[in-house]
Design an enzyme around this catalytic site. Sequence first.
Site, PDB file in Angstrom:
ATOM      1  N   GLY A 189       0.158  32.330 -18.394  1.00  0.00           N
ATOM      2  CA  GLY A 189      -0.683  31.138 -18.381  1.00  0.00           C
ATOM      3  C   GLY A 189      -1.766  31.167 -17.322  1.00  0.00           C
ATOM      4  N   ARG A 190      -1.413  30.769 -16.108  1.00  0.00           N
ATOM      5  CA  ARG A 190      -2.419  30.635 -15.058  1.00  0.00           C
ATOM      6  C   ARG A 190      -3.192  31.931 -14.789  1.00  0.00           C
ATOM      7  NH1 ARG A 190       1.928  27.592 -11.482  1.00  0.00           N
ATOM      8  NH2 ARG A 190       3.125  29.053 -12.750  1.00  0.00           N
ATOM      9  N   TYR A 249       7.532  14.888 -23.163  1.00  0.00           N
ATOM     10  CA  TYR A 249       6.638  14.118 -24.031  1.00  0.00           C
ATOM     11  C   TYR A 249       7.442  13.574 -25.218  1.00  0.00           C
ATOM     12  CZ  TYR A 249       3.148  15.991 -20.921  1.00  0.00           C
ATOM     13  OH  TYR A 249       2.437  16.291 -19.788  1.00  0.00           O
TER      14      TYR A 249
END
Length: 345
Positions: A314-315, A180
């Site tokens: 995370g997941r 990004y």
Amino acid sequence: MKEDILFENIELGNGLNLENRIVMPPMSRSKASDDLIPTDAMADYYARRAETGLIIVEGTIVSPMAQGYPNSPGLYNEEQIEGWKKVTDKVHQNGGKIFAQLWHCGRVSHPFYLEGKLPLAPSAVPLQGKVPRGKDLEYGMPSEMSEEVIFSVIGEFKQAAANARKAGFDGVEIHGANGYLIDQFLHWETNQRTDAWGGTPEKMSQFLFKIIEAVKQEVEYVGVRLSPVGYLHLEENEEDKVISDYYLKQLNQYELTYVHNGSIDDKPYQYIDGSVTQYIRSLYQGIVIASGGYSAESAREMLSRGDADLVAIGRPLIANPDYIERVKTQQEIKPYSNEMLAELV
Ligand SMILES: Cc1cc2nc3c(=O)[nH]c(=O)nc-3n(C[C@H](O)[C@H](O)[C@H](O)COP(=O)(O)O)c2cc1C
């Protein structure tokens, strides 16, 4: 009995105490309202996970031009600040700590999200490929940022940090990872500038450093997420490592709350030995958050080796809102699947 290393508390900087070593890393859910305001459902979703040592909320855009995905929450107007207040209040009521992740997508966007304007980038180098999540759009040519625009985006990060404080966040994480905008300044492919913001590792790192300095004026606890030698939304180039070698060492001077690995630790990377977290640790002396593919078991091993101080899970935290309780009481951990992204549970 020896204490489980995952549940040892830790103090970050002066006085920010975390109950355990498990961090919920930012995970975009694209569930903000159409005005990009956090919803009550988001407040409940984060509050359910308040037992994690630290929650870092999903990428939160610092201005309308920062958007690259549908329904990402923002932190640039009063309604968004009010929406986030509800989230931070609920997490605090449940005893949690919560940071905002400040995000600008740069060229990983499309005029579709930007009222017809071209996405911003250090140089006019397009990303190839299709815009994900629904729309049949191709990424295209971004517009090269003028110096004036560079300074105004630094100002947007500063303002978003001030807004995060107002919204009750305990701190902020600057999203410098995964290709990004900030990361676009940190690679030869995407930063072809010959002015004060490109051409050498020192100059390419200035955008990151100036954002850190600006954000630190507003918020006491500031972390940075970086993905050195990772290549999401970028073309691989072994020459990029001289840049990450440089900025990781320099970050020692900024009194950051932490550096958070944005790459996946359970796969091999070119150009380094070992994991990306180990590479960060070899150059950066402060608090490090490891990330990518950890289970409770592999996290314990990694923390015991001293590769990092905290671990992002995370997941598994999407799949198991009560992850902490499950690990503590040795219950089964439900496996994650992408279908779980449909609803905020
Ligand atoms: C649905 C989803 C959305 C994500 N969004 C973000 C994001 O907004 N910002 C970010 O830095 N990382 C984002 N990530 C990366 C995660 O923070 C994390 O690094 C990654 O899931 C690997 O950790 P895990 O194996 O424990 O899931 C996202 C990951 C997923 C699965």
